[in-house]
Enzyme design. Structure first.
Site, mmCIF file in Angstrom:
data_model
loop_
_atom_site.group_PDB
_atom_site.id
_atom_site.type_symbol
_atom_site.label_atom_id
_atom_site.label_comp_id
_atom_site.label_asym_id
_atom_site.label_seq_id
_atom_site.Cartn_x
_atom_site.Cartn_y
_atom_site.Cartn_z
ATOM 1 N N ASP A 139 0.643 -0.978 0.026
ATOM 2 C CA ASP A 139 0.062 -0.198 0.000
ATOM 3 C C ASP A 139 0.612 1.167 -0.347
ATOM 4 O O ASP A 139 2.281 1.012 -0.361
ATOM 5 C CB ASP A 139 -0.894 -0.315 0.909
ATOM 6 C CG ASP A 139 -1.998 1.044 1.597
ATOM 7 O OD1 ASP A 139 -2.422 1.280 1.031
ATOM 8 O OD2 ASP A 139 -1.813 2.026 2.385
ATOM 9 N N LYS A 181 -12.070 6.455 -2.125
ATOM 10 C CA LYS A 181 -11.726 7.401 -1.828
ATOM 11 C C LYS A 181 -13.954 8.091 -2.198
ATOM 12 O O LYS A 181 -14.309 7.844 -1.250
ATOM 13 C CB LYS A 181 -11.395 8.893 -2.167
ATOM 14 C CG LYS A 181 -9.809 8.775 -1.719
ATOM 15 C CD LYS A 181 -9.594 8.121 -0.661
ATOM 16 C CE LYS A 181 -8.131 7.731 -0.739
ATOM 17 N NZ LYS A 181 -7.814 6.444 0.332
#
Length: 260
Positions: free
Chosen positions: A11, A52
């Protein structure tokens, strides 16, 4: 090490850069404040690691935030409200991202050691391509550059916990078997992404969004409180299905040698 693993897929924010994963937290909170709602740190971080837009939608449907939104706006939050908050979030995040691309402690050396062992370095993110166009070159300037990165924009909007970004890494890096790849992340969404992809999945505690502390905040803790913070993050990762948990990235090469 190469007997078992061919690639490590990291990540970004909170794992390899941006200690504590603070850039998106600041932007999410500021975006909600524009609409008269102030989410807590815990509420803001709970969906961390998701696309998001999905993160904002999840927050809007949390009980307390949904009630606060209805009190402020006279109606329950809608899909259009998700879009509106997202429209405020993105420019806020884009304006600060270049200041949150410093590699976390141990990352550069760990990546160098992994590469020396013949492993390829991939990555996934909850950021969009536009956000990554800021983060990637800045991180490279600071010494961290994976072999491949992909955002949910590259998988038709299917971010974590869907496994598709991991699959694209496996394809691009030429990994022969899902069992020969490792996913490393700092959120529960990272762990779920890795498990859904069938790869060996590792959580990292220090500097993680799960721990939710800046480097200064963590280093100011007593040894006992540091241990408590590590344990709390570790327990959450294990509960989400992590195959292993490390405290710092410096531990990763040794861990992978031990289980190869």
């Amino acid at each position: 090490m190469t007997k078992r693993f061919e690639a490590v897929i990291f990540d970004w924010a909170g794992t390899t850069v941006d200690y504590g994963c603070f850039a998106p937290v600041k932007a999410f909170q500021e975006a909600f404040k524009e609409f008269g709602v102030e989410p807590t740190m815990a509420e803001t971080r709970k969906p961390m690691g998701m696309l998001k837009h999905d993160h904002i939608e999840t927050m809007l449907h949390m009980d307390r935030i949904a009630r606060a939104w209805e009190d402020k706006h006279g109606a329950a939050p809608t899909d259009a409200d998700t879009d509106a908050v997202c429209a405020h979030f993105e420019p806020k995040l884009l304006s600060i991202l270049d200041g949150f691309a410093d590699p976390k402690p141990g990352v550069i050396d760990a990546v160098a050691e992994l590469r020396a062992e013949g492993l390829k370095i991939g990555s996934t993110t909850g950021y969009t391509d536009r956000m990554m166009e800021i983060v990637v070159p800045k991180a490279a300037e600071n010494g961290y550059a994976p072999d491949f990165w992909i955002s949910p924009d590259g998988t038709n909007g299917f971010g974590r916990p869907y496994p598709y970004m991991v699959f694209r890494n496996l394809e691009k890096l030429g990994v022969t078997d899902v069992r020969r790849a490792v996913k490393v992340g700092d959120t529960l969404s990272d762990i779920r992404e890795g498990k859904n992809a069938g790869v060996f999945t590792v959580g990292v505690t220090e500097g993680s969004s799960q721990m939710a502390l800046s480097q200064d905040e963590f280093e100011a803790l007593s040894d006992q409180d540091k241990a408590k913070a590590r344990t709390a993050a570790r327990d959450a990762f294990v509960a989400a299905g992590a195959d292993a948990v490390i405290d710092t990235m410096a531990e990763l090469p040794t861990l992978l040698k031990q289980i190869a």
